[in-house]
Design an enzyme around this catalytic site. Structure first.
Site, PDB file in Angstrom:
ATOM      1  N   CYS A  74       7.997   6.041  -5.189  1.00  0.00           N
ATOM      2  CA  CYS A  74       6.759   6.060  -4.405  1.00  0.00           C
ATOM      3  C   CYS A  74       6.207   4.632  -4.257  1.00  0.00           C
ATOM      4  O   CYS A  74       5.959   3.945  -5.254  1.00  0.00           O
ATOM      5  CB  CYS A  74       5.738   6.970  -5.075  1.00  0.00           C
ATOM      6  SG  CYS A  74       4.106   6.863  -4.344  1.00  0.00           S
ATOM      7  N   CYS A 116       2.861   4.154  -6.096  1.00  0.00           N
ATOM      8  CA  CYS A 116       3.043   4.089  -7.554  1.00  0.00           C
ATOM      9  C   CYS A 116       3.562   2.702  -7.945  1.00  0.00           C
ATOM     10  O   CYS A 116       3.160   2.147  -8.981  1.00  0.00           O
ATOM     11  CB  CYS A 116       3.989   5.182  -8.034  1.00  0.00           C
ATOM     12  SG  CYS A 116       3.234   6.834  -8.106  1.00  0.00           S
ATOM     13  N   ASN A 153      -5.038  10.890   5.985  1.00  0.00           N
ATOM     14  CA  ASN A 153      -4.072  11.548   6.855  1.00  0.00           C
ATOM     15  C   ASN A 153      -3.227  12.496   6.008  1.00  0.00           C
ATOM     16  O   ASN A 153      -2.632  12.077   5.011  1.00  0.00           O
ATOM     17  CB  ASN A 153      -3.188  10.502   7.544  1.00  0.00           C
ATOM     18  CG  ASN A 153      -3.987   9.642   8.500  1.00  0.00           C
ATOM     19  OD1 ASN A 153      -4.836  10.144   9.222  1.00  0.00           O
ATOM     20  ND2 ASN A 153      -3.730   8.339   8.500  1.00  0.00           N
ATOM     21  N   HIS A 164      -4.148   9.078  -0.468  1.00  0.00           N
ATOM     22  CA  HIS A 164      -4.910   7.843  -0.283  1.00  0.00           C
ATOM     23  C   HIS A 164      -6.012   8.066   0.727  1.00  0.00           C
ATOM     24  O   HIS A 164      -5.887   8.861   1.654  1.00  0.00           O
ATOM     25  CB  HIS A 164      -4.008   6.685   0.158  1.00  0.00           C
ATOM     26  CG  HIS A 164      -3.154   6.957   1.359  1.00  0.00           C
ATOM     27  ND1 HIS A 164      -1.993   7.695   1.279  1.00  0.00           N
ATOM     28  CD2 HIS A 164      -3.281   6.597   2.659  1.00  0.00           C
ATOM     29  CE1 HIS A 164      -1.442   7.769   2.478  1.00  0.00           C
ATOM     30  NE2 HIS A 164      -2.211   7.127   3.348  1.00  0.00           N
TER      31      HIS A 164
HETATM   32  P1  5GP Z   1      -0.976   6.600   6.166  1.00  0.00           P
HETATM   33  O1  5GP Z   1      -0.329   6.227   7.472  1.00  0.00           O
HETATM   34  O2  5GP Z   1       0.012   7.308   5.246  1.00  0.00           O
HETATM   35  O3  5GP Z   1      -2.268   7.338   6.297  1.00  0.00           O
HETATM   36  O4  5GP Z   1      -1.395   5.251   5.481  1.00  0.00           O
HETATM   37  C1  5GP Z   1      -0.498   4.416   4.826  1.00  0.00           C
HETATM   38  C2  5GP Z   1      -1.082   3.035   4.902  1.00  0.00           C
HETATM   39  O5  5GP Z   1      -0.386   2.229   3.987  1.00  0.00           O
HETATM   40  C3  5GP Z   1      -0.933   2.375   6.277  1.00  0.00           C
HETATM   41  O6  5GP Z   1      -2.209   2.045   6.788  1.00  0.00           O
HETATM   42  C4  5GP Z   1      -0.070   1.135   5.992  1.00  0.00           C
HETATM   43  O7  5GP Z   1      -0.466   0.007   6.742  1.00  0.00           O
HETATM   44  C5  5GP Z   1      -0.279   0.928   4.507  1.00  0.00           C
HETATM   45  N1  5GP Z   1       0.838   0.302   3.829  1.00  0.00           N
HETATM   46  C6  5GP Z   1       2.153   0.618   3.970  1.00  0.00           C
HETATM   47  N2  5GP Z   1       2.915  -0.155   3.169  1.00  0.00           N
HETATM   48  C7  5GP Z   1       2.050  -0.982   2.518  1.00  0.00           C
HETATM   49  C8  5GP Z   1       2.244  -2.026   1.546  1.00  0.00           C
HETATM   50  O8  5GP Z   1       3.340  -2.342   1.108  1.00  0.00           O
HETATM   51  N3  5GP Z   1       1.121  -2.655   1.100  1.00  0.00           N
HETATM   52  C9  5GP Z   1      -0.129  -2.331   1.553  1.00  0.00           C
HETATM   53  N4  5GP Z   1      -1.153  -3.031   1.056  1.00  0.00           N
HETATM   54  N5  5GP Z   1      -0.342  -1.352   2.463  1.00  0.00           N
HETATM   55  C10 5GP Z   1       0.733  -0.693   2.931  1.00  0.00           C
HETATM   56 ZN    ZN Z   2       2.899   7.758  -6.039  1.00  0.00          ZN
END
Ligand code: 5GP
Ligand code: ZN
Length: 113
Positions: free
Chosen positions: A4, A7, A86, A99
């Site tokens: 993950c 994680c 989301n 998150h």
């Molecule tokens: P989701 O699309 O699942 O709601 O949000 C995941 C978020 O994680 C996205 O806004 C994406 O930009 C962020 N994200 C993905 N990989 C990384 C990373 O390696 N570091 C950080 N700080 N954010 C990340």
């Molecule tokens: Zn996790």
């Protein structure tokens, strides 16, 4: 969870810009900000997403919502902010660790709906 991304961020195996941490919660800046302030708040315990919240682990969600206003205040989001989670593919969930996005620093539109 070994595979993950979040994680690994909590464990420090992948670098992040931390803005808050306590025994239950970690918060860091999103790597691809969608607003001037874009922070992700996550439980340290792996929960897959909204659908992974159960009576056994839901207390951390309440704690996250106690922490979010503290982070918003520290970030100077006095005019307001948005909290988004989301849940699942149709919502565009890309990381399967629960998150909450904090978005702010500008007048937000409702275009994400
Ligand atoms: P989701 O699309 O699942 O709601 O949000 C995941 C978020 O994680 C996205 O806004 C994406 O930009 C962020 N994200 C993905 N990989 C990384 C990373 O390696 N570091 C950080 N700080 N954010 C990340
Ligand atoms: Zn996790």
């Amino acid at each position: 969870m070994a595979d993950c991304l979040f994680c690994k961020i909590i464990a420090g195996e992948i670098p992040s810009t931390k803005v808050y941490e306590d025994e239950l919660v970690f918060a860091f800046r999103d790597i691809a900000p969608q607003a001037p302030t874009h922070i992700l708040v996550i439980p340290k315990a792996h929960i897959s997403g909204c659908n992974g919240v159960t009576p056994d682990n839901s207390a951390v969600v309440a704690h996250i919502f106690e922490v979010i206003p503290q982070i918003a205040a520290a970030e100077g989001l006095t005019g307001g902010y948005r909290v988004v989670s989301n849940c699942g593919d149709d919502a565009g969930q890309t990381v399967h660790h629960l998150h909450f996005h904090i978005l702010g620093g500008k007048k937000l539109t409702l275009e994400m709906a």
